[in-house]
Design a protein around this motif. Sequence first.
Motif, PDB file in Angstrom:
ATOM      1  N   ASP A  11      28.176   3.684  -4.635  1.00  0.00           N
ATOM      2  CA  ASP A  11      29.177   3.499  -5.692  1.00  0.00           C
ATOM      3  C   ASP A  11      30.401   4.380  -5.532  1.00  0.00           C
ATOM      4  O   ASP A  11      31.475   4.066  -6.044  1.00  0.00           O
ATOM      5  CB  ASP A  11      28.543   3.729  -7.079  1.00  0.00           C
ATOM      6  CG  ASP A  11      28.180   5.187  -7.314  1.00  0.00           C
ATOM      7  OD1 ASP A  11      27.630   5.823  -6.386  1.00  0.00           O
ATOM      8  OD2 ASP A  11      28.439   5.698  -8.414  1.00  0.00           O
ATOM      9  N   ALA A  35      29.047  -2.494  -0.630  1.00  0.00           N
ATOM     10  CA  ALA A  35      28.847  -2.867  -2.038  1.00  0.00           C
ATOM     11  C   ALA A  35      28.815  -1.590  -2.871  1.00  0.00           C
ATOM     12  O   ALA A  35      28.228  -0.583  -2.455  1.00  0.00           O
ATOM     13  CB  ALA A  35      27.544  -3.638  -2.203  1.00  0.00           C
ATOM     14  N   THR A  37      27.968  -1.715  -6.347  1.00  0.00           N
ATOM     15  CA  THR A  37      27.026  -1.895  -7.456  1.00  0.00           C
ATOM     16  C   THR A  37      25.802  -2.648  -6.955  1.00  0.00           C
ATOM     17  O   THR A  37      25.853  -3.312  -5.908  1.00  0.00           O
ATOM     18  CB  THR A  37      27.643  -2.688  -8.622  1.00  0.00           C
ATOM     19  OG1 THR A  37      27.856  -4.049  -8.195  1.00  0.00           O
ATOM     20  CG2 THR A  37      28.960  -2.078  -9.083  1.00  0.00           C
ATOM     21  N   GLU A  39      24.494  -5.299  -8.401  1.00  0.00           N
ATOM     22  CA  GLU A  39      24.742  -6.727  -8.524  1.00  0.00           C
ATOM     23  C   GLU A  39      25.568  -7.236  -7.349  1.00  0.00           C
ATOM     24  O   GLU A  39      25.297  -8.308  -6.798  1.00  0.00           O
ATOM     25  CB  GLU A  39      25.473  -7.022  -9.837  1.00  0.00           C
ATOM     26  CG  GLU A  39      25.488  -8.491 -10.232  1.00  0.00           C
ATOM     27  CD  GLU A  39      24.094  -9.090 -10.380  1.00  0.00           C
ATOM     28  OE1 GLU A  39      23.912 -10.264  -9.977  1.00  0.00           O
ATOM     29  OE2 GLU A  39      23.193  -8.391 -10.873  1.00  0.00           O
ATOM     30  N   GLN A  40      26.576  -6.467  -6.973  1.00  0.00           N
ATOM     31  CA  GLN A  40      27.391  -6.847  -5.827  1.00  0.00           C
ATOM     32  C   GLN A  40      26.548  -6.874  -4.559  1.00  0.00           C
ATOM     33  O   GLN A  40      26.701  -7.762  -3.710  1.00  0.00           O
ATOM     34  CB  GLN A  40      28.559  -5.870  -5.668  1.00  0.00           C
ATOM     35  CG  GLN A  40      29.548  -6.263  -4.586  1.00  0.00           C
ATOM     36  CD  GLN A  40      30.691  -5.267  -4.460  1.00  0.00           C
ATOM     37  OE1 GLN A  40      30.699  -4.223  -5.120  1.00  0.00           O
ATOM     38  NE2 GLN A  40      31.657  -5.589  -3.624  1.00  0.00           N
ATOM     39  N   GLU A  43      24.462 -10.057  -4.411  1.00  0.00           N
ATOM     40  CA  GLU A  43      25.282 -11.214  -4.043  1.00  0.00           C
ATOM     41  C   GLU A  43      25.566 -11.230  -2.545  1.00  0.00           C
ATOM     42  O   GLU A  43      25.488 -12.287  -1.891  1.00  0.00           O
ATOM     43  CB  GLU A  43      26.595 -11.195  -4.833  1.00  0.00           C
ATOM     44  CG  GLU A  43      26.413 -11.461  -6.318  1.00  0.00           C
ATOM     45  CD  GLU A  43      27.719 -11.354  -7.080  1.00  0.00           C
ATOM     46  OE1 GLU A  43      28.764 -11.094  -6.434  1.00  0.00           O
ATOM     47  OE2 GLU A  43      27.710 -11.518  -8.316  1.00  0.00           O
ATOM     48  N   LEU A  44      25.890 -10.048  -1.991  1.00  0.00           N
ATOM     49  CA  LEU A  44      26.165  -9.962  -0.564  1.00  0.00           C
ATOM     50  C   LEU A  44      24.934 -10.346   0.259  1.00  0.00           C
ATOM     51  O   LEU A  44      25.039 -11.056   1.262  1.00  0.00           O
ATOM     52  CB  LEU A  44      26.612  -8.540  -0.194  1.00  0.00           C
ATOM     53  CG  LEU A  44      28.072  -8.174  -0.453  1.00  0.00           C
ATOM     54  CD1 LEU A  44      28.297  -6.691  -0.195  1.00  0.00           C
ATOM     55  CD2 LEU A  44      28.990  -9.010   0.453  1.00  0.00           C
TER      56      LEU A  44
END
Length: 230
Positions: A11, A35, A37, A39-40, A43-44
């Motif tokens: 982060d 990334a 976070t 959540e990110q 998704e990645l």
Amino acid sequence: MSKIEVIIIEDDTRIAEINSRFTKKVEGFEVLAIATTGEQAKELLEFIQPQLVLLDVYLPDILGTELVKYIRQHHPDIDIIMITASSEVDIVSQSLRNGVSDYIVKPVTFERFKSSLENYRTKLEKFKINDTLSAVDIQSLWSNVKAEESVSEDPSPKGIDPLTLNKIVKYLATINELGITAETLSKESGVSRSTARRYLEYLISQKKVYADLVYGNVGRPERRYFRTDL
């Protein structure tokens, strides 16, 4: 071997960039994305399947240990190295139980970072070129010691020849509770008196023998060596 693809999950963008630069400096690695976070990161990972994730513990929306569990469940072929300031037993133990490849404590030096990635790369190479592994190779997978270093490293200190040591140890196995002097060992084993004393003193450091001064009827005391298992 093709480059090992990496995603960094961190982060702090400044630290993420440092980790990215460090990774690029180690031969055989390529950073695909960063990334910031959980959540990110999820998704990645749906679109990018790296071989390795460099993961921080404290993300704004999820603990890294929980993200480890998610990766293990949904992307079991992805390996993870934790890079974190956390030293709490619960965090470390969870990471260990969930199969994290390594655990690097911040602040991170490049040498520690490089060593971790190189050890990881060595492990992958073993899997690619071998159908079976030697005991040394298997040990190195968990100890982070390169097998070639384990094999080539001489465990004996300078001045101690393993063959001569083995010869002396075998002879010492025949002595009784009266012990032996360096002079007697020299005559019996065919080495010089100074060599006999050097090996006996080395065996004291290994707790195989111990020494004591024994006083005879005439003259000064002599240093005698005794087996510790008698």
